[in-house]
Design a protein around this motif. Structure first.
Motif, PDB file in Angstrom:
ATOM      1  N   LEU A   1       0.844  -1.187   0.000  1.00  0.00           N
ATOM      2  CA  LEU A   1       0.000   0.000   0.000  1.00  0.00           C
ATOM      3  C   LEU A   1       0.882   1.241   0.000  1.00  0.00           C
ATOM      4  CD1 LEU A   1      -2.588  -1.145   2.694  1.00  0.00           C
ATOM      5  CD2 LEU A   1      -2.953  -1.024   0.219  1.00  0.00           C
ATOM      6  N   PRO A   2       0.404   2.352  -0.545  1.00  0.00           N
ATOM      7  CA  PRO A   2       1.209   3.584  -0.579  1.00  0.00           C
ATOM      8  C   PRO A   2       1.725   3.950   0.811  1.00  0.00           C
ATOM      9  CG  PRO A   2      -0.749   3.838  -1.923  1.00  0.00           C
ATOM     10  CD  PRO A   2      -0.909   2.530  -1.193  1.00  0.00           C
ATOM     11  N   GLY A   3       2.999   4.285   0.873  1.00  0.00           N
ATOM     12  CA  GLY A   3       3.598   4.632   2.157  1.00  0.00           C
ATOM     13  C   GLY A   3       4.098   3.432   2.923  1.00  0.00           C
ATOM     14  N   ASN A   4       3.805   2.227   2.426  1.00  0.00           N
ATOM     15  CA  ASN A   4       4.246   0.991   3.060  1.00  0.00           C
ATOM     16  C   ASN A   4       3.933   0.977   4.558  1.00  0.00           C
ATOM     17  OD1 ASN A   4       5.443  -1.500   3.433  1.00  0.00           O
ATOM     18  ND2 ASN A   4       7.551  -0.751   3.261  1.00  0.00           N
ATOM     19  N   PRO A   5       2.637   1.086   4.921  1.00  0.00           N
ATOM     20  CA  PRO A   5       2.250   1.182   6.336  1.00  0.00           C
ATOM     21  C   PRO A   5       2.630  -0.038   7.175  1.00  0.00           C
ATOM     22  CG  PRO A   5       0.335   0.749   4.958  1.00  0.00           C
ATOM     23  CD  PRO A   5       1.461   1.094   4.037  1.00  0.00           C
ATOM     24  N   ASP A   6       2.803  -1.192   6.560  1.00  0.00           N
ATOM     25  CA  ASP A   6       3.167  -2.400   7.313  1.00  0.00           C
ATOM     26  C   ASP A   6       4.677  -2.581   7.423  1.00  0.00           C
ATOM     27  OD1 ASP A   6       0.472  -3.645   7.812  1.00  0.00           O
ATOM     28  OD2 ASP A   6       0.399  -3.521   5.627  1.00  0.00           O
ATOM     29  N   LYS A   7       5.425  -1.593   6.925  1.00  0.00           N
ATOM     30  CA  LYS A   7       6.888  -1.586   7.041  1.00  0.00           C
ATOM     31  C   LYS A   7       7.515  -2.869   6.494  1.00  0.00           C
ATOM     32  CE  LYS A   7       6.413   2.335   9.118  1.00  0.00           C
ATOM     33  NZ  LYS A   7       6.606   3.583   8.338  1.00  0.00           N
ATOM     34  N   ILE A   8       7.057  -3.276   5.342  1.00  0.00           N
ATOM     35  CA  ILE A   8       7.595  -4.471   4.696  1.00  0.00           C
ATOM     36  C   ILE A   8       8.940  -4.109   4.056  1.00  0.00           C
ATOM     37  CG2 ILE A   8       7.241  -6.139   2.835  1.00  0.00           C
ATOM     38  CD1 ILE A   8       4.192  -5.694   3.315  1.00  0.00           C
ATOM     39  N   ALA A   9       9.972  -4.861   4.418  1.00  0.00           N
ATOM     40  CA  ALA A   9      11.313  -4.566   3.912  1.00  0.00           C
ATOM     41  C   ALA A   9      11.986  -5.774   3.285  1.00  0.00           C
ATOM     42  CB  ALA A   9      12.191  -4.023   5.043  1.00  0.00           C
ATOM     43  N   SER A  10      11.331  -6.930   3.354  1.00  0.00           N
ATOM     44  CA  SER A  10      11.940  -8.143   2.819  1.00  0.00           C
ATOM     45  C   SER A  10      10.864  -9.156   2.483  1.00  0.00           C
ATOM     46  CB  SER A  10      12.904  -8.749   3.840  1.00  0.00           C
ATOM     47  OG  SER A  10      12.177  -9.237   4.967  1.00  0.00           O
ATOM     48  N   LEU A  11      11.251 -10.202   1.779  1.00  0.00           N
ATOM     49  CA  LEU A  11      10.311 -11.277   1.465  1.00  0.00           C
ATOM     50  C   LEU A  11       9.839 -11.966   2.744  1.00  0.00           C
ATOM     51  CD1 LEU A  11       9.090 -12.595  -1.083  1.00  0.00           C
ATOM     52  CD2 LEU A  11      10.932 -14.291  -0.966  1.00  0.00           C
ATOM     53  N   LYS A  12      10.726 -12.091   3.716  1.00  0.00           N
ATOM     54  CA  LYS A  12      10.373 -12.729   4.984  1.00  0.00           C
ATOM     55  C   LYS A  12       9.266 -11.973   5.702  1.00  0.00           C
ATOM     56  CE  LYS A  12      12.379 -14.471   9.291  1.00  0.00           C
ATOM     57  NZ  LYS A  12      13.624 -14.599  10.105  1.00  0.00           N
ATOM     58  N   ASP A  13       9.221 -10.654   5.543  1.00  0.00           N
ATOM     59  CA  ASP A  13       8.200  -9.844   6.212  1.00  0.00           C
ATOM     60  C   ASP A  13       6.793 -10.208   5.748  1.00  0.00           C
ATOM     61  OD1 ASP A  13      10.054  -8.515   7.717  1.00  0.00           O
ATOM     62  OD2 ASP A  13      10.131  -6.736   6.428  1.00  0.00           O
TER      63      ASP A  13
ATOM     64  N   GLY B   1       2.383   3.454 -10.794  1.00  0.00           N
ATOM     65  CA  GLY B   1       2.638   4.802 -10.297  1.00  0.00           C
ATOM     66  C   GLY B   1       2.518   4.916  -8.791  1.00  0.00           C
ATOM     67  N   ASP B   2       1.781   5.929  -8.333  1.00  0.00           N
ATOM     68  CA  ASP B   2       1.666   6.191  -6.902  1.00  0.00           C
ATOM     69  C   ASP B   2       0.578   5.375  -6.211  1.00  0.00           C
ATOM     70  OD1 ASP B   2       3.696   8.073  -7.035  1.00  0.00           O
ATOM     71  OD2 ASP B   2       2.314   9.723  -7.474  1.00  0.00           O
ATOM     72  N   THR B   3      -0.075   4.472  -6.934  1.00  0.00           N
ATOM     73  CA  THR B   3      -1.150   3.690  -6.310  1.00  0.00           C
ATOM     74  C   THR B   3      -0.603   2.564  -5.437  1.00  0.00           C
ATOM     75  OG1 THR B   3      -1.358   2.185  -8.207  1.00  0.00           O
ATOM     76  CG2 THR B   3      -2.716   4.188  -8.217  1.00  0.00           C
ATOM     77  N   VAL B   4       0.682   2.231  -5.615  1.00  0.00           N
ATOM     78  CA  VAL B   4       1.325   1.235  -4.755  1.00  0.00           C
ATOM     79  C   VAL B   4       2.737   1.700  -4.420  1.00  0.00           C
ATOM     80  CG1 VAL B   4       0.002  -0.706  -5.710  1.00  0.00           C
ATOM     81  CG2 VAL B   4       2.248  -0.127  -6.683  1.00  0.00           C
ATOM     82  N   GLU B   5       3.350   1.020  -3.466  1.00  0.00           N
ATOM     83  CA  GLU B   5       4.743   1.266  -3.096  1.00  0.00           C
ATOM     84  C   GLU B   5       5.548   0.026  -3.453  1.00  0.00           C
ATOM     85  OE1 GLU B   5       7.794   3.630  -1.193  1.00  0.00           O
ATOM     86  OE2 GLU B   5       5.722   4.079  -1.693  1.00  0.00           O
ATOM     87  N   GLY B   6       6.710   0.190  -4.039  1.00  0.00           N
ATOM     88  CA  GLY B   6       7.536  -0.947  -4.431  1.00  0.00           C
ATOM     89  C   GLY B   6       8.621  -1.248  -3.420  1.00  0.00           C
ATOM     90  N   VAL B   7       8.806  -2.524  -3.141  1.00  0.00           N
ATOM     91  CA  VAL B   7       9.860  -2.971  -2.225  1.00  0.00           C
ATOM     92  C   VAL B   7      10.701  -4.035  -2.921  1.00  0.00           C
ATOM     93  CG1 VAL B   7      10.395  -4.034   0.008  1.00  0.00           C
ATOM     94  CG2 VAL B   7       8.398  -2.533  -0.210  1.00  0.00           C
ATOM     95  N   GLU B   8      11.963  -3.761  -3.113  1.00  0.00           N
ATOM     96  CA  GLU B   8      12.859  -4.735  -3.727  1.00  0.00           C
ATOM     97  C   GLU B   8      13.285  -5.761  -2.686  1.00  0.00           C
ATOM     98  OE1 GLU B   8      16.009  -2.297  -5.162  1.00  0.00           O
ATOM     99  OE2 GLU B   8      14.921  -1.704  -6.982  1.00  0.00           O
ATOM    100  N   PHE B   9      13.589  -6.976  -3.130  1.00  0.00           N
ATOM    101  CA  PHE B   9      14.093  -7.991  -2.207  1.00  0.00           C
ATOM    102  C   PHE B   9      15.151  -8.825  -2.901  1.00  0.00           C
ATOM    103  CE2 PHE B   9      10.365  -9.660  -4.326  1.00  0.00           C
ATOM    104  CZ  PHE B   9      10.663 -10.981  -4.623  1.00  0.00           C
TER     105      PHE B   9
END
Length: 275
Positions: free
Chosen positions: A140-152, A219-227
């Motif tokens: 979700l935008p802003g990454n409210p769940d603080k996901i930083a890795s695949l393990k998360d 675009g801004d509808t999601v947040e991207g997290v690389e792993f």
């Protein structure tokens, strides 16, 4: 790591690259526009050698934005042609082709799904890899769940969506999870990568494992997290002319555009990797 700040820089870079790619493509099309002649709409070429008629392309859902752009450019270069697309999960598209659905070109998101078509004898020649793609976590935008890795993604209470295991993006996600020795039970399996991403965009899921190109397109509808594990699950995208193509000459020309330097500019601007 999240890409909030980097997204803004990358957006400007992608926009600039995309504009440059389209300018290059337009330059290539000017001579064809000036010299095109009227031709039979059902044929592949007129007596003067100009392409005409409809080209039907079955392509992986993750190619939608890039191929739509290339299709428009192809029609501009060849005014008497029309490119019609069918986008979806590569496995479903392959099944449709082997089941007799009329198509001229197939662009798959994995060699495995392309093999369904080649094994059935429905490909003309040997498919060639034209781009590669890697996975990314869409949150979700802003990454409210603080996901930083695949393990998360294995956190209790987190709603995660994956592509179906038979779809290339789902198979790649499973490969990444296995490489990390992780077990994940998603709230749903989706039939293609766009459907998985939509679940996050509609806030029906907290995260989804999709392609990097789809995160870019959103675009801004999601947040991207690389792993890091995405390096173990990069997908090759093969493309081929189909044996029963109704407009083989125009289909070959479309494949040539996709593989050309101009076509590659459009694809890499969208986040695809070079083959």
């Amino acid at each position: 790591m999240t890409r909030t700040a980097r997204r803004n820089r990358r957006t400007l870079q992608v926009a600039g690259a995309g504009a440059a790619a389209l300018l290059a493509l337009s330059a290539c099309s000017s001579s064809d526009d000036a010299s095109s002649t009227t031709s039979d709409s059902s044929g592949s070429a007129s007596s003067s050698g100009k392409l005409s008629g409809e080209v039907t392309v079955f392509a992986a859902a993750s190619l939608k934005e890039s191929f739509t752009t290339l299709g428009k450019e192809f029609e501009k270069q060849h005014p008497h042609t029309k490119v019609t697309f069918s986008f979806g999960g590569s496995d479903s598209l392959a099944a449709s082709i082997t089941g007799g659905a009329p198509a001229d070109v197939f662009a798959s998101a994995s060699p495995k799904t392309m093999k369904i078509v080649t094994d059935a004898g429905d490909a003309s020649g040997t498919p060639s890899t034209f781009v590669r793609n890697e996975l990314e976590i869409a949150t979700l935008p802003g990454n409210p769940d603080k996901i930083a890795s695949l393990k998360d993604l294995t956190k209790s209470g987190l709603k995660v969506v994956l592509c179906d295991k038979e779809v290339p993006c789902g198979a790649a996600a499973q490969k990444a999870l296995e490489a990390s020795d992780l077990k994940l039970t998603p709230v749903s399996y989706e039939q293609d990568v766009k459907a998985a991403l939509t679940k996050v965009e509609l806030k029906e899921a907290d995260a989804a494992v999709v392609y990097k190109t789809d995160v870019h397109a959103a675009g801004d509808t999601v947040e991207g997290v690389e792993f890091a594990e995405s390096d173990d699950a990069v997908n090759d995208y093969p493309i081929t002319l189909l044996k029963d193509a109704q407009n083989a000459e125009a289909a070959k020309a479309f494949i040539t555009l996709v593989q050309s330097a101009e076509g590659q500019q459009v694809l890499t601007a969208a986040g695809f990797l070079k083959p």
